[in-house]
Design an enzyme around this catalytic site. Structure first.
Site, short mmCIF file in Angstrom:
data_model
loop_
_atom_site.label_atom_id
_atom_site.label_comp_id
_atom_site.label_asym_id
_atom_site.label_seq_id
_atom_site.Cartn_x
_atom_site.Cartn_y
_atom_site.Cartn_z
N SER B 154 49.24 38.51 45.06
CA SER B 154 49.56 39.13 46.35
C SER B 154 50.85 38.51 46.91
O SER B 154 51.86 38.51 46.21
CB SER B 154 48.37 38.92 47.30
OG SER B 154 48.46 39.80 48.37
N ARG B 224 41.93 40.60 60.64
CA ARG B 224 41.37 40.17 59.36
C ARG B 224 40.45 41.26 58.78
O ARG B 224 40.41 41.47 57.57
CB ARG B 224 40.60 38.87 59.57
CG ARG B 224 39.84 38.36 58.36
CD ARG B 224 40.76 37.92 57.26
NE ARG B 224 40.05 37.24 56.18
CZ ARG B 224 40.55 37.03 54.98
NH1 ARG B 224 41.76 37.44 54.69
NH2 ARG B 224 39.86 36.39 54.07
N ASP B 320 43.35 48.35 42.71
CA ASP B 320 44.13 47.77 43.80
C ASP B 320 45.01 48.86 44.40
O ASP B 320 45.97 49.30 43.78
CB ASP B 320 44.98 46.62 43.25
CG ASP B 320 45.79 45.90 44.32
OD1 ASP B 320 45.85 46.39 45.47
OD2 ASP B 320 46.38 44.86 44.00
N HIS B 353 42.14 44.87 45.31
CA HIS B 353 43.22 43.88 45.38
C HIS B 353 42.68 42.46 45.22
O HIS B 353 43.33 41.59 44.65
CB HIS B 353 43.94 44.04 46.73
CG HIS B 353 45.05 43.07 46.92
ND1 HIS B 353 46.12 42.98 46.06
CD2 HIS B 353 45.25 42.11 47.86
CE1 HIS B 353 46.95 42.03 46.48
NE2 HIS B 353 46.44 41.48 47.55
N ASP B 354 41.48 42.22 45.74
CA ASP B 354 40.88 40.88 45.70
C ASP B 354 40.46 40.44 44.29
O ASP B 354 39.98 39.32 44.13
CB ASP B 354 39.65 40.82 46.62
CG ASP B 354 39.99 40.18 47.95
OD1 ASP B 354 41.13 39.73 48.12
OD2 ASP B 354 39.09 40.13 48.82
#
Lengths: 199, 382
Positions: B154, B224, B320, B353-354
């Site tokens: 990232s 967040r 992602d 993405h994580d």
């Protein structure tokens, strides 16, 4: 080291830049890197095989040659290798020409559909041939465009491609294919290996 | 209302104060700055086993083992450690808190020496380039001329790319993961949503909340939460939560958390606010938005990496959508165009993405294979 890989290696110049399209687990590229000191790159569609190649210290990109060759700059390699996969493309003619755009020379190998056992199998059994080099049935084969050594020669003529070397392989024996022996070689060869250049 | 409270201990942060001038992209010169960092493993005799790891937006220098501030595992414990993909029995791993961060490196939370108060919005806007330049001073301090690899996911991947463009002689290899060479409109939009959420919180107090003794918890938590949705894939969320209800058998016809996914998001949001500084979140997201290697090279990404002999391994994840595979492929194509040694793998996964932060064996195999083979080449070269 496979027998055919030795033949391919013999066609590659020392210190040349090589792109192996469909490089598998990278064993040929690794051999070329060690023995011919080539600056090698690979393209491979199978993620596991890409990982195996990367773990060997090779620069290999996961991708589909049919789509991704277009992203390679022209004349960026001395040799492009296409080992036993030409028949698996939707547009093999375009792939051959792409290889010759990217590299000065291409080394292409094919399982020869003109081999006598293949012909005989179809003639006598009346079913699609299953042999050592064509191990799958018609319904699960990855091969879309089977061709013979003669077919490949004809394609090269059609697209103004020079055949520098045409090599026959049968039962572990290699031979040279020329215009004069094309018919017989097309019958007796299991595999054809071609070194080609754009005219 | 404090929903979640953590016991934080900021007393054991290791940092160096660098008596250097850092000329920032924005034109400001930072005279002297702190870099908080951690190291794992041991630097070998010929210094050929150093790996610089860059953290992402919400990360910090505690890449593995125990985060001494939160008491939790380091953010990349799955990938880094003894016997892990990046094996600290073998490699010396360095990770620094980015400039503008809030875990000890100079940033908006720290005291501005000219006023004696926290910088707040008086802190200069920093860029990815500034972050990387600051961390190179850390390498100098540690006596490392050339790292075996620079690795990050990232925003960490952006730093890994930026490092290669700025300091091509200082790393043997680079692994930019789940990133892009510039922030897309969608990336910027998500970050703006986060910043607007923070600024809309009364407690933010024009950025002066540290001086006025407030904390914009709600704003930062919402920021967040929005980020967290973008880190997961649709399928991943569906598999994990579906329409499951939170500790109840039926809908309550209210706006409390009926669904598990709501409760999960709330937890992710509010557990973040204690360890993270809201202004820092604004500065770091801005740095990401400004990242654009295309523009910095007149539209030609290839020229950013020209004349470097770095070996690259680019990794993307199939689900992602924040930094999709197409963005990684642009980097691969640019590197291919200049004949760079580049490998590329797209890992097929549901984790969005994580993916790089969770247990993803196919990814770890790639990481381990590339790093180990690079080490075999590098230790003979150095």
């Amino acid at each position: 080291m496979k027998f055919e890989d030795d033949i391919l290696s013999g066609l590659i110049d020392i210190n040349s830049r090589v792109l192996d399209v469909g490089c598998g687990d990278g064993s040929l590229l690794l051999h070329l890197k060690k023995n011919k000191r080539v600056d090698g790159r690979g393209l491979e569609i199978d993620q596991k095989l890409v990982q195996e190649s990367v773990a060997k210290g090779l620069a290999v990109i996961e991708g589909d040659a049919e789509k991704d060759l277009v992203d390679y700059p022209s004349n960026s390699f001395d040799f492009a290798i296409l080992n036993q996969s030409l028949q698996q493309f939707y547009d093999p003619r375009k792939v051959v020409n792409e290889l010759l755009r990217i590299a000065k020379s291409a080394i292409i190998t094919i399982p020869n559909f003109g081999y006598w056992k293949v012909r005989l199998s179809l003639l006598l059994k009346g079913t699609m041939p299953v042999t050592e080099n064509l191990p799958n049935f018609w319904y699960n084969t990855p091969n879309l465009h089977m061709c013979t050594i003669k077919d490949f020669h004809n394609l090269c003529e059609l697209d103004n491609i020079n055949i520098i070397k045409s090599i026959s392989v049968s039962s572990g024996k290699i031979g040279n294919i020329q215009k004069s022996n094309l018919e017989i070689k097309n019958l007796t060869s299991e595999i054809g290996i071609f070194l080609v250049r754009k005219s | 209302m404090v929903l979640f409270e953590m016991n934080l201990n900021f007393n054991n942060i290791k940092k160096i104060t660098l008596d250097k001038t850092l000329a920032l992209d924005c034109g400001v010169e930072l005279n002297g700055f702190d870099i908080a960092y951690e190291t794992y493993g041991t630097l070998n005799e010929n210094k050929s086993n150093a790996i610089l790891v860059f953290h992402a937006l919400s990360g910090d220098q505690f890449a593995t083992e125990t985060n001494t501030v939160t008491g939790k595992d380091g953010w990349w414990s799955y990938a880094i450690g003894k016997g892990k993909a990046v094996d600290t029995n073998k490699y010396f791993v360095i990770c620094a808190n980015v400039l503008g961060g809030c875990m000890g490196s100079t940033g908006p939370k720290e005291i501005d020496p000219s006023t004696g108060k926290p910088y707040g919005l008086n802190f200069p806007v920093v860029t990815i380039k500034d972050m990387v330049s600051a961390q190179v001073h850390l390498l100098d301090y540690l006596g490392i001329k050339k790292t075996l690899s620079v690795i990050g996911g990232s925003m960490g991947g952006m730093q890994a790319l930026q490092f290669c463009t700025l300091f091509p002689e200082r790393t043997f290899s680079s692994i930019p993961i789940a990133c892009a060479a510039s922030h897309s409109a969608q990336n910027i939009a998500f970050n703006e949503l986060a910043r607007q959420a923070i600024m809309a919180d009364q407690e933010w107090d024009g950025g002066n909340y540290l001086t006025s003794g407030k904390i914009p918890r709600k704003g930062l938590a919402i920021a967040r939460m929005a980020g967290h949705i973008s880190y997961l894939s649709e399928q991943g969320l569906q598999n994990k939560f579906g329409r499951k209800l939170q500790e109840k058998s039926d809908l309550k016809f209210s706006f409390d958390a009926d669904f598990e996914v709501e409760s999960y998001l709330k937890y992710q949001g509010y557990s973040f606010v204690d360890r993270f500084d809201a202004n820092s979140y604004m500065y770091i997201t801005r740095a990401m938005d400004y990242f654009d290697l295309y523009k910095a090279n007149n539209g030609n990404l290839s020229s950013a990496f020209k004349n470097s002999k770095i070996k690259y391994c680019i990794v993307s994840f199939s689900t992602d959508w924040l930094y999709p595979t197409s963005e990684s492929k642009k980097i691969v194509i640019a590197l291919n165009a200049i004949g760079a040694e580049v490998s590329f793998v797209e890992i097929v996964t549901n984790n969005g993405h994580d993916s790089f932060l969770v247990n993803e064996p196919a990814f770890f195999n790639t990481l381990r294979g590339f790093v180990d083979s690079a080490y075999e080449d590098f230790k003979n070269e150095i």
